[in-house]
Design a protein around this motif. Structure first.
Motif, PDB file in Angstrom:
ATOM      1  N   ALA A  11      -9.892 -14.777   0.118  1.00 44.63           N
ATOM      2  CA  ALA A  11      -8.526 -14.624  -0.377  1.00 44.63           C
ATOM      3  C   ALA A  11      -8.243 -13.155  -0.672  1.00 44.63           C
ATOM      4  CB  ALA A  11      -8.311 -15.463  -1.633  1.00 44.63           C
ATOM      5  N   VAL A  12      -6.996 -12.781  -0.467  1.00 44.04           N
ATOM      6  CA  VAL A  12      -6.512 -11.448  -0.806  1.00 44.04           C
ATOM      7  C   VAL A  12      -6.016 -11.488  -2.248  1.00 44.04           C
ATOM      8  CG1 VAL A  12      -4.760  -9.692  -0.297  1.00 44.04           C
ATOM      9  CG2 VAL A  12      -5.823 -10.983   1.574  1.00 44.04           C
ATOM     10  N   LEU A  13      -6.400 -10.485  -3.032  1.00 42.72           N
ATOM     11  CA  LEU A  13      -5.997 -10.437  -4.433  1.00 42.72           C
ATOM     12  C   LEU A  13      -4.649  -9.727  -4.562  1.00 42.72           C
ATOM     13  CD1 LEU A  13      -7.144 -11.284  -7.221  1.00 42.72           C
ATOM     14  CD2 LEU A  13      -7.896  -8.909  -7.493  1.00 42.72           C
ATOM     15  N   LEU A  62     -15.300 -14.978  -2.347  1.00 40.50           N
ATOM     16  CA  LEU A  62     -15.041 -13.564  -2.085  1.00 40.50           C
ATOM     17  C   LEU A  62     -13.541 -13.298  -2.154  1.00 40.50           C
ATOM     18  CD1 LEU A  62     -15.672 -10.673  -1.065  1.00 40.50           C
ATOM     19  CD2 LEU A  62     -15.860 -11.606   1.238  1.00 40.50           C
ATOM     20  N   LEU A  63     -13.180 -12.345  -3.009  1.00 43.45           N
ATOM     21  CA  LEU A  63     -11.811 -11.836  -3.060  1.00 43.45           C
ATOM     22  C   LEU A  63     -11.799 -10.433  -2.470  1.00 43.45           C
ATOM     23  CD1 LEU A  63     -10.810 -12.753  -6.742  1.00 43.45           C
ATOM     24  CD2 LEU A  63     -10.351 -14.088  -4.664  1.00 43.45           C
ATOM     25  N   HIS A  64     -10.747 -10.147  -1.726  1.00 42.14           N
ATOM     26  CA  HIS A  64     -10.587  -8.823  -1.116  1.00 42.14           C
ATOM     27  C   HIS A  64      -9.345  -8.168  -1.700  1.00 42.14           C
ATOM     28  CE1 HIS A  64     -10.704  -5.650   1.903  1.00 42.14           C
ATOM     29  NE2 HIS A  64      -9.427  -5.867   2.139  1.00 42.14           N
ATOM     30  N   MET A  65      -9.494  -6.918  -2.071  1.00 43.70           N
ATOM     31  CA  MET A  65      -8.395  -6.187  -2.710  1.00 43.70           C
ATOM     32  C   MET A  65      -8.256  -4.837  -2.019  1.00 43.70           C
ATOM     33  SD  MET A  65      -8.312  -5.209  -6.742  1.00 43.70           S
ATOM     34  CE  MET A  65      -7.152  -4.019  -7.423  1.00 43.70           C
ATOM     35  N   THR A  66      -7.014  -4.464  -1.697  1.00 39.57           N
ATOM     36  CA  THR A  66      -6.810  -3.174  -1.040  1.00 39.57           C
ATOM     37  C   THR A  66      -5.458  -2.602  -1.436  1.00 39.57           C
ATOM     38  OG1 THR A  66      -7.007  -2.004   1.071  1.00 39.57           O
ATOM     39  CG2 THR A  66      -5.781  -4.093   1.107  1.00 39.57           C
ATOM     40  N   GLY A  67      -5.144  -1.426  -0.926  1.00 40.26           N
ATOM     41  CA  GLY A  67      -3.867  -0.788  -1.211  1.00 40.26           C
ATOM     42  C   GLY A  67      -3.996   0.719  -1.296  1.00 40.26           C
ATOM     43  N   HIS A  68      -2.840   1.370  -1.466  1.00 43.24           N
ATOM     44  CA  HIS A  68      -2.790   2.832  -1.528  1.00 43.24           C
ATOM     45  C   HIS A  68      -2.420   3.360  -2.910  1.00 43.24           C
ATOM     46  CE1 HIS A  68      -1.983   1.897   2.750  1.00 43.24           C
ATOM     47  NE2 HIS A  68      -2.516   3.067   3.013  1.00 43.24           N
ATOM     48  N   GLY A  69      -1.924   2.493  -3.778  1.00 41.06           N
ATOM     49  CA  GLY A  69      -1.312   3.040  -4.994  1.00 41.06           C
ATOM     50  C   GLY A  69      -1.709   2.372  -6.285  1.00 41.06           C
TER      51      GLY A  69
END
Length: 202
Positions: A11-13, A62-69
């Motif tokens: 899952a995406v957080l 498993l959680l996946h977390m991403t981003g720019h800010g």
């Protein structure tokens, strides 16, 4: 404390703060496809989206977390995430460039007494399926700094992985998004497969 009943899904957080938690939309589906084909996982092809404060996070190993800010965890988010991680969950945070200063501050709410530490190249996450003797691969240059795999351990188990100055998620995206050479994409996908396998088995 919640009882964790993990499926074999990712899952995406979705976090607060205004950061683009939804960036790299093709990344996880491509990683899932790679894992199902190469390391015999049976992950649902479409990752789910879960909010930090929701008990739904307890369904996923498993959680996946991403981003720019910007990233922000309120008190409930931080407590929920901590309970998830110490109960057997795993969080992979992939800095898509620019989230690191915000993230480090917010992680203090989740683990007030723990610092992010560099993960040694001997750790299973670099060796569990594919071998990365030099540690985290460099996928995109950005500032030209070396890639760093930082983590938080709880009772000797790595519960949180922060990949910084690497941009694995960009390497997982469809080839035409960033025009990365195939060998670079393969490195990113293989490192991703190691993360998935480690999270599912530890």
């Amino acid at each position: 404390m919640f009882f964790i009943s993990f499926s074999q899904d990712l899952a995406v957080l979705k976090y607060k703060g205004g950061g683009d938690w939804y960036s790299n939309p093709t990344a996880l589906p491509n990683l899932i496809k790679f894992c199902n084909q190469n390391i015999k996982t049976k992950i649902s092809e479409q990752p789910q989206t879960v909010e930090t404060g929701s008990t739904d996070i307890f369904q996923y190993p498993l959680l996946h977390m991403t981003g720019h800010g910007n990233v922000f965890f309120n008190e409930d988010d931080a407590e929920n995430l901590r309970n998830y991680l110490i109960s057997g969950g795993f969080l992979h945070i992939d800095d898509n460039y620019g989230m690191e200063p915000f993230l480090k501050k917010e992680l203090k709410k989740v683990f007030p007494n723990d610092e992010l530490v560099e993960i040694p190249t001997s750790h299973p996450i670099f060796n569990i399926v594919y071998k990365f003797p030099n540690g985290l691969p460099k996928i995109h240059e950005h500032d030209g700094k070396r890639p760093q795999a930082l983590g938080i351990f709880y009772e000797d188990r790595l519960v949180l992985l922060f990949t910084f100055e690497s941009d694995l998620g960009d390497g997982w995206e469809d080839p035409e998004v960033h025009n990365d050479p195939e060998d670079v994409r393969q490195k990113a996908l293989k490192m991703g497969a190691n993360i998935v396998k480690y999270a599912f088995e530890n």
